[in-house]
Design an enzyme around this catalytic site. Structure first.
Site, PDB file in Angstrom:
ATOM      1  N   CYS A  12      23.982  30.388  23.712  1.00 18.32           N
ATOM      2  CA  CYS A  12      22.915  29.530  23.183  1.00 18.32           C
ATOM      3  C   CYS A  12      23.576  28.278  22.605  1.00 18.32           C
ATOM      4  O   CYS A  12      24.808  28.196  22.496  1.00 18.32           O
ATOM      5  CB  CYS A  12      22.169  30.271  22.079  1.00 18.32           C
ATOM      6  SG  CYS A  12      23.260  30.664  20.696  1.00 18.32           S
ATOM      7  N   HIS A  74      26.896  32.427  11.772  1.00 21.25           N
ATOM      8  CA  HIS A  74      25.833  33.247  11.164  1.00 21.25           C
ATOM      9  C   HIS A  74      25.370  32.728   9.814  1.00 21.25           C
ATOM     10  O   HIS A  74      24.343  33.166   9.306  1.00 21.25           O
ATOM     11  CB  HIS A  74      26.335  34.683  10.993  1.00 21.25           C
ATOM     12  CG  HIS A  74      27.029  35.210  12.206  1.00 21.25           C
ATOM     13  ND1 HIS A  74      28.392  35.116  12.384  1.00 21.25           N
ATOM     14  CD2 HIS A  74      26.536  35.785  13.317  1.00 21.25           C
ATOM     15  CE1 HIS A  74      28.712  35.634  13.553  1.00 21.25           C
ATOM     16  NE2 HIS A  74      27.615  36.044  14.146  1.00 21.25           N
ATOM     17  N   CYS A  96      24.732  27.841  12.520  1.00 24.79           N
ATOM     18  CA  CYS A  96      23.744  27.351  13.494  1.00 24.79           C
ATOM     19  C   CYS A  96      22.640  26.613  12.732  1.00 24.79           C
ATOM     20  O   CYS A  96      22.158  27.105  11.706  1.00 24.79           O
ATOM     21  CB  CYS A  96      23.153  28.530  14.261  1.00 24.79           C
ATOM     22  SG  CYS A  96      21.799  28.011  15.337  1.00 24.79           S
ATOM     23  N   GLU A 126      24.384  37.332   9.025  1.00 27.27           N
ATOM     24  CA  GLU A 126      23.349  36.306   8.799  1.00 27.27           C
ATOM     25  C   GLU A 126      22.491  36.657   7.587  1.00 27.27           C
ATOM     26  O   GLU A 126      22.133  35.784   6.783  1.00 27.27           O
ATOM     27  CB  GLU A 126      22.462  36.164  10.044  1.00 27.27           C
ATOM     28  CG  GLU A 126      21.414  35.070   9.865  1.00 27.27           C
ATOM     29  CD  GLU A 126      20.429  34.995  11.020  1.00 27.27           C
ATOM     30  OE1 GLU A 126      20.838  35.197  12.182  1.00 27.27           O
ATOM     31  OE2 GLU A 126      19.248  34.736  10.749  1.00 27.27           O
ATOM     32  N   THR A 161      17.219  35.519  12.536  1.00 27.99           N
ATOM     33  CA  THR A 161      16.883  34.776  13.760  1.00 27.99           C
ATOM     34  C   THR A 161      16.985  35.605  15.041  1.00 27.99           C
ATOM     35  O   THR A 161      16.491  35.188  16.083  1.00 27.99           O
ATOM     36  CB  THR A 161      17.833  33.571  13.922  1.00 27.99           C
ATOM     37  OG1 THR A 161      19.175  34.068  13.929  1.00 27.99           O
ATOM     38  CG2 THR A 161      17.649  32.551  12.826  1.00 27.99           C
ATOM     39  N   SER A 218      23.719  41.417  17.455  1.00 26.26           N
ATOM     40  CA  SER A 218      22.310  41.748  17.200  1.00 26.26           C
ATOM     41  C   SER A 218      21.483  41.397  18.431  1.00 26.26           C
ATOM     42  O   SER A 218      20.650  42.180  18.906  1.00 26.26           O
ATOM     43  CB  SER A 218      21.827  40.958  15.978  1.00 26.26           C
ATOM     44  OG  SER A 218      20.450  41.127  15.791  1.00 26.26           O
TER      45      SER A 218
HETATM   46  S1  SF4 Z   1      20.223  31.478  15.626  1.00 23.67           S
HETATM   47 FE1  SF4 Z   1      21.969  32.535  16.575  1.00 23.67          FE
HETATM   48  S2  SF4 Z   1      21.230  33.142  18.598  1.00 23.67           S
HETATM   49 FE2  SF4 Z   1      19.788  31.621  17.814  1.00 23.67          FE
HETATM   50  S3  SF4 Z   1      20.477  29.637  18.603  1.00 23.67           S
HETATM   51 FE3  SF4 Z   1      21.449  29.919  16.611  1.00 23.67          FE
HETATM   52  S4  SF4 Z   1      23.432  30.902  17.032  1.00 23.67           S
HETATM   53 FE4  SF4 Z   1      22.147  31.136  18.843  1.00 23.67          FE
END
Ligand code: SF4
Length: 303
Positions: A12, A74, A96, A126, A161, A218
């Site tokens: 991602c 995370h 992220c 996370e 998430t 996860s």
């Molecule tokens: S929350 Fe986690 S899985 Fe979703 S885009 Fe961000 S890094 Fe990727």
């Protein structure tokens, strides 16, 4: 045997960004660069950055003073930044942006005096980061134990998430039975949602599904569960060595997906091992989301 590849699958935008930040840090400062917690939950990705000079540690306390550290995708609790400051560490945060969004929601609702319920898995990195942002109660998506507040309390529900879309919906409904006026944030990210949707659809067309990725991811575990809920067998594996021939008895249509932290090279190695007669992949399901390097880290890109 025919293989059907799920789309989207694999990396991602958040994972791409986190790995890029480590690479930029290595170029800027040279090794060693410390990484607090696995940069993403995938041992192949971790091994790759470690081969370039990154050192993964589980806690800030393990990092020598005055070092450079990247905090994982995370997200991290404020206490980790305080500890890093005491050790005079330079922190490069690879969180992220979609996790930052959840942190900001927590801080906002807390400032507004709301009770916060976080749906997530206790102990997951996370959740450790998010629950450090404000006072909140954590409930499990599968077995939600609803906190007992005064009925007139203002409640905000936020989530990890990378949860199961369906289990989270059920957990939210359970909370709303007690507190119908709760504010609900849809925090499950686009990557998690899209991969679950794609694999749910693919499950109806194949006999079994291999989910490629790490056992501590996860995202990958939720993909496996999604397939099982559709009544099809699913196996979460990271390499061909884990494949058992009996899985494929009388099964000709094999679906393959991979979690948001799984590099495509792992899918390729499984395909090489299976050497199917045909490989099918949908033309739909492309993702074009890209996260740019956050402003505070752009100096890493300058020579
Ligand atoms: S929350 Fe986690 S899985 Fe979703 S885009 Fe961000 S890094 Fe990727």
């Amino acid at each position: 045997m025919d293989v059907y590849l799920a789309k989207p699958r694999g990396f991602c935008a958040g994972v791409e960004l986190a790995v890029e930040i480590v690479d930029l840090a290595l170029k800027k400062y040279g090794p060693p660069i410390y990484v607090k917690h696995q940069i993403v939950h995938n041992s192949v990705v971790v091994a790759k950055i470690e081969a370039k000079g990154a050192i993964t540690v589980n806690s800030v306390e393990e990092i020598p003073t005055d070092s450079i550290v990247v905090f994982s995708a995370h997200g991290s609790p404020p206490s980790d930044y305080e500890k890093a400051k005491k050790r005079n560490l330079t922190v490069l945060d690879a969180i992220c942006p979609l996790v930052t969004k959840v942190h900001n929601e927590a801080k906002k609702y807390s400032a507004e005096g709301k009770k916060i319920i976080l749906i997530g898995h206790k102990g997951h990195q996370e959740v450790l980061g998010t629950s450090g942002q404000a006072k909140m109660d954590i409930i499990d998506d599968k077995n939600p134990d609803i906190p007992k507040y005064d009925k007139s309390s203002d409640i905000a529900i936020i989530t990890q998430t990378t949860l199961s879309v369906k289990d989270t919906k059920n957990a939210v409904e359970s909370v709303k039975k007690y507190y119908p006026k709760s504010i609900v944030r849809n925090d499950i990210c686009y990557a998690t949602t899209n991969r679950q949707k794609a694999i749910e659809s693919l499950s109806t067309k194949v006999d079994i599904i291999l989910v490629i990725g790490a056992k501590n991811s996860s995202n990958c575990n939720r993909l496996k569960e999604t397939v099982e809920k559709m009544g099809k067998p699913a196996y979460l594996i990271s390499s061909p060595r884990e494949i058992k021939k009996e899985w494929f008895q009388k099964k000709n249509k094999i679906g393959i997906t991979s979690g948001a932290s799984t590099p495509e090279i792992q899918v390729e190695s499984i395909l090489k091992y299976l050497s199917p007669k045909n490989i099918y992949e949908s033309k739909e399901g492309n993702e074009d989301i890209v996260f740019t390097i956050p402003r505070q880290l752009r100096f890493l890109t300058k020579k």
